[in-house]
Design a protein around this motif. Structure first.
Motif, PDB file in Angstrom:
ATOM      1  N   LYS A   4     -15.785  77.195 -18.227  1.00 36.91           N
ATOM      2  CA  LYS A   4     -16.516  76.581 -19.336  1.00 36.91           C
ATOM      3  C   LYS A   4     -16.682  77.591 -20.482  1.00 36.91           C
ATOM      4  CE  LYS A   4     -19.886  73.655 -18.493  1.00 36.91           C
ATOM      5  NZ  LYS A   4     -21.206  73.073 -18.159  1.00 36.91           N
ATOM      6  N   ILE A   5     -16.984  78.830 -20.123  1.00 39.03           N
ATOM      7  CA  ILE A   5     -17.123  79.892 -21.136  1.00 39.03           C
ATOM      8  C   ILE A   5     -15.784  80.128 -21.823  1.00 39.03           C
ATOM      9  CG2 ILE A   5     -17.632  82.335 -21.532  1.00 39.03           C
ATOM     10  CD1 ILE A   5     -19.585  82.119 -19.111  1.00 39.03           C
ATOM     11  N   GLU A   6     -14.711  80.194 -21.035  1.00 34.16           N
ATOM     12  CA  GLU A   6     -13.374  80.380 -21.605  1.00 34.16           C
ATOM     13  C   GLU A   6     -13.067  79.294 -22.626  1.00 34.16           C
ATOM     14  OE1 GLU A   6     -10.461  80.501 -18.460  1.00 34.16           O
ATOM     15  OE2 GLU A   6     -11.448  82.227 -17.512  1.00 34.16           O
ATOM     16  N   LYS A   7     -13.343  78.062 -22.274  1.00 34.62           N
ATOM     17  CA  LYS A   7     -13.066  76.938 -23.177  1.00 34.62           C
ATOM     18  C   LYS A   7     -13.873  77.055 -24.467  1.00 34.62           C
ATOM     19  CE  LYS A   7     -12.906  71.886 -23.460  1.00 34.62           C
ATOM     20  NZ  LYS A   7     -12.378  71.988 -24.779  1.00 34.62           N
ATOM     21  N   ILE A   8     -15.141  77.419 -24.354  1.00 42.21           N
ATOM     22  CA  ILE A   8     -15.989  77.561 -25.543  1.00 42.21           C
ATOM     23  C   ILE A   8     -15.456  78.659 -26.451  1.00 42.21           C
ATOM     24  CG2 ILE A   8     -18.291  78.230 -26.354  1.00 42.21           C
ATOM     25  CD1 ILE A   8     -19.379  76.823 -23.781  1.00 42.21           C
ATOM     26  N   VAL A   9     -15.097  79.804 -25.876  1.00 43.19           N
ATOM     27  CA  VAL A   9     -14.584  80.919 -26.670  1.00 43.19           C
ATOM     28  C   VAL A   9     -13.273  80.520 -27.350  1.00 43.19           C
ATOM     29  CG1 VAL A   9     -13.670  83.274 -26.577  1.00 43.19           C
ATOM     30  CG2 VAL A   9     -15.736  82.696 -25.287  1.00 43.19           C
ATOM     31  N   LEU A  57     -22.801  78.585 -27.457  1.00 46.22           N
ATOM     32  CA  LEU A  57     -23.283  78.957 -26.122  1.00 46.22           C
ATOM     33  C   LEU A  57     -24.715  78.492 -25.916  1.00 46.22           C
ATOM     34  CD1 LEU A  57     -21.751  82.526 -25.932  1.00 46.22           C
ATOM     35  CD2 LEU A  57     -21.078  80.565 -24.530  1.00 46.22           C
ATOM     36  N   ASP A  58     -25.536  78.620 -26.952  1.00 49.22           N
ATOM     37  CA  ASP A  58     -26.921  78.156 -26.881  1.00 49.22           C
ATOM     38  C   ASP A  58     -26.960  76.647 -26.643  1.00 49.22           C
ATOM     39  OD1 ASP A  58     -29.733  78.081 -27.024  1.00 49.22           O
ATOM     40  OD2 ASP A  58     -29.697  77.878 -29.204  1.00 49.22           O
ATOM     41  N   GLU A  59     -26.120  75.908 -27.369  1.00 50.52           N
ATOM     42  CA  GLU A  59     -26.076  74.454 -27.204  1.00 50.52           C
ATOM     43  C   GLU A  59     -25.617  74.060 -25.802  1.00 50.52           C
ATOM     44  OE1 GLU A  59     -23.505  73.070 -30.309  1.00 50.52           O
ATOM     45  OE2 GLU A  59     -24.930  73.584 -31.896  1.00 50.52           O
ATOM     46  N   GLU A  60     -24.629  74.757 -25.286  1.00 55.41           N
ATOM     47  CA  GLU A  60     -24.044  74.395 -23.992  1.00 55.41           C
ATOM     48  C   GLU A  60     -24.909  74.815 -22.800  1.00 55.41           C
ATOM     49  OE1 GLU A  60     -21.649  72.667 -21.342  1.00 55.41           O
ATOM     50  OE2 GLU A  60     -21.253  72.564 -23.490  1.00 55.41           O
ATOM     51  N   PHE A  61     -25.471  76.023 -22.864  1.00 61.57           N
ATOM     52  CA  PHE A  61     -26.195  76.570 -21.720  1.00 61.57           C
ATOM     53  C   PHE A  61     -27.701  76.604 -21.914  1.00 61.57           C
ATOM     54  CE2 PHE A  61     -21.914  78.425 -21.452  1.00 61.57           C
ATOM     55  CZ  PHE A  61     -21.572  78.012 -20.176  1.00 61.57           C
ATOM     56  N   ASP A  62     -28.169  76.190 -23.097  1.00 56.08           N
ATOM     57  CA  ASP A  62     -29.592  76.189 -23.421  1.00 56.08           C
ATOM     58  C   ASP A  62     -30.221  77.557 -23.160  1.00 56.08           C
ATOM     59  OD1 ASP A  62     -31.874  74.981 -24.447  1.00 56.08           O
ATOM     60  OD2 ASP A  62     -32.614  74.461 -22.439  1.00 56.08           O
ATOM     61  N   LYS A  63     -29.491  78.593 -23.590  1.00 58.63           N
ATOM     62  CA  LYS A  63     -29.965  79.970 -23.445  1.00 58.63           C
ATOM     63  C   LYS A  63     -29.458  80.770 -24.629  1.00 58.63           C
ATOM     64  CE  LYS A  63     -30.100  83.879 -20.296  1.00 58.63           C
ATOM     65  NZ  LYS A  63     -29.688  84.404 -18.994  1.00 58.63           N
ATOM     66  N   GLN A  64     -30.392  81.360 -25.355  1.00 63.47           N
ATOM     67  CA  GLN A  64     -30.008  82.164 -26.512  1.00 63.47           C
ATOM     68  C   GLN A  64     -29.585  83.550 -26.042  1.00 63.47           C
ATOM     69  OE1 GLN A  64     -33.310  82.096 -29.278  1.00 63.47           O
ATOM     70  NE2 GLN A  64     -32.334  80.457 -30.422  1.00 63.47           N
ATOM     71  N   ILE A  65     -28.382  83.937 -26.436  1.00 67.11           N
ATOM     72  CA  ILE A  65     -27.917  85.285 -26.148  1.00 67.11           C
ATOM     73  C   ILE A  65     -27.428  85.918 -27.447  1.00 67.11           C
ATOM     74  CG2 ILE A  65     -27.300  84.835 -23.740  1.00 67.11           C
ATOM     75  CD1 ILE A  65     -24.386  84.659 -24.611  1.00 67.11           C
ATOM     76  N   VAL A  87     -15.276  86.916 -22.440  1.00 65.60           N
ATOM     77  CA  VAL A  87     -15.693  85.903 -21.460  1.00 65.60           C
ATOM     78  C   VAL A  87     -16.459  86.572 -20.314  1.00 65.60           C
ATOM     79  CG1 VAL A  87     -14.844  84.278 -19.706  1.00 65.60           C
ATOM     80  CG2 VAL A  87     -13.898  84.233 -22.025  1.00 65.60           C
ATOM     81  N   ASN A  88     -15.953  87.691 -19.828  1.00 67.60           N
ATOM     82  CA  ASN A  88     -16.632  88.422 -18.748  1.00 67.60           C
ATOM     83  C   ASN A  88     -18.014  88.893 -19.189  1.00 67.60           C
ATOM     84  OD1 ASN A  88     -14.346  88.073 -17.180  1.00 67.60           O
ATOM     85  ND2 ASN A  88     -13.556  90.120 -17.567  1.00 67.60           N
ATOM     86  N   TYR A  89     -18.100  89.400 -20.415  1.00 62.67           N
ATOM     87  CA  TYR A  89     -19.377  89.884 -20.944  1.00 62.67           C
ATOM     88  C   TYR A  89     -20.385  88.730 -21.076  1.00 62.67           C
ATOM     89  CZ  TYR A  89     -22.681  92.282 -24.008  1.00 62.67           C
ATOM     90  OH  TYR A  89     -23.815  92.806 -24.561  1.00 62.67           O
ATOM     91  N   ILE A  90     -19.941  87.605 -21.605  1.00 57.77           N
ATOM     92  CA  ILE A  90     -20.816  86.447 -21.764  1.00 57.77           C
ATOM     93  C   ILE A  90     -21.309  85.968 -20.403  1.00 57.77           C
ATOM     94  CG2 ILE A  90     -20.896  84.005 -22.436  1.00 57.77           C
ATOM     95  CD1 ILE A  90     -18.905  84.796 -24.710  1.00 57.77           C
ATOM     96  N   SER A  91     -20.428  85.951 -19.441  1.00 54.78           N
ATOM     97  CA  SER A  91     -20.793  85.533 -18.088  1.00 54.78           C
ATOM     98  C   SER A  91     -21.907  86.404 -17.532  1.00 54.78           C
ATOM     99  CB  SER A  91     -19.560  85.580 -17.188  1.00 54.78           C
ATOM    100  OG  SER A  91     -19.863  85.126 -15.916  1.00 54.78           O
ATOM    101  N   LYS A  92     -21.799  87.710 -17.734  1.00 58.19           N
ATOM    102  CA  LYS A  92     -22.846  88.643 -17.279  1.00 58.19           C
ATOM    103  C   LYS A  92     -24.177  88.360 -17.984  1.00 58.19           C
ATOM    104  CE  LYS A  92     -19.773  92.472 -16.230  1.00 58.19           C
ATOM    105  NZ  LYS A  92     -19.362  93.817 -16.641  1.00 58.19           N
TER     106      LYS A  92
END
Length: 96
Positions: A4-9, A57-65, A87-92
């Motif tokens: 999902k992160i890969e697709k968003i990026v 990412l905020d919209e998709e995961f409801d978490k501000q990073i 993608v790896n960094y966002i996942s972490k």
């Protein structure tokens, strides 16, 4: 979650490229360079990409990073060097 992160990026890069019209970003992959030597984005495009990506990412995961913070910039290897490292960094960050 990784896919999902890969697709968003990748979708964010494709959308940014509608403005930039760079041949190298027409079909981005996990190996697409973002920052540093042989990168496809200049500093202004990278900032725009990061801002758009944080919003998605905020919209998709409801978490501000925050992707471009002191933690990211102080790493030995930049998380912005290519799509896979980002993608790896966002996942972490999302797991914190």
């Amino acid at each position: 979650m990784q896919s999902k992160i890969e697709k968003i990026v990748l979708d964010t890069l494709i959308e940014l490229n509608e403005e930039l019209e760079l041949k190298e970003l027409e079909n981005p992959t996990l190996k697409t360079r973002l920052y540093g030597g042989k990168s496809n984005l200049d500093s202004l495009a990278l900032v725009s990409f990061i801002a758009d990506l944080e919003e998605r990412l905020d919209e998709e995961f409801d978490k501000q990073i925050v992707l471009a913070d002191e933690k990211a910039m102080s790493q030995k290897t930049s998380p912005f060097r290519d799509v896979q490292s980002l993608v790896n960094y966002i996942s972490k960050l999302l797991d914190e």
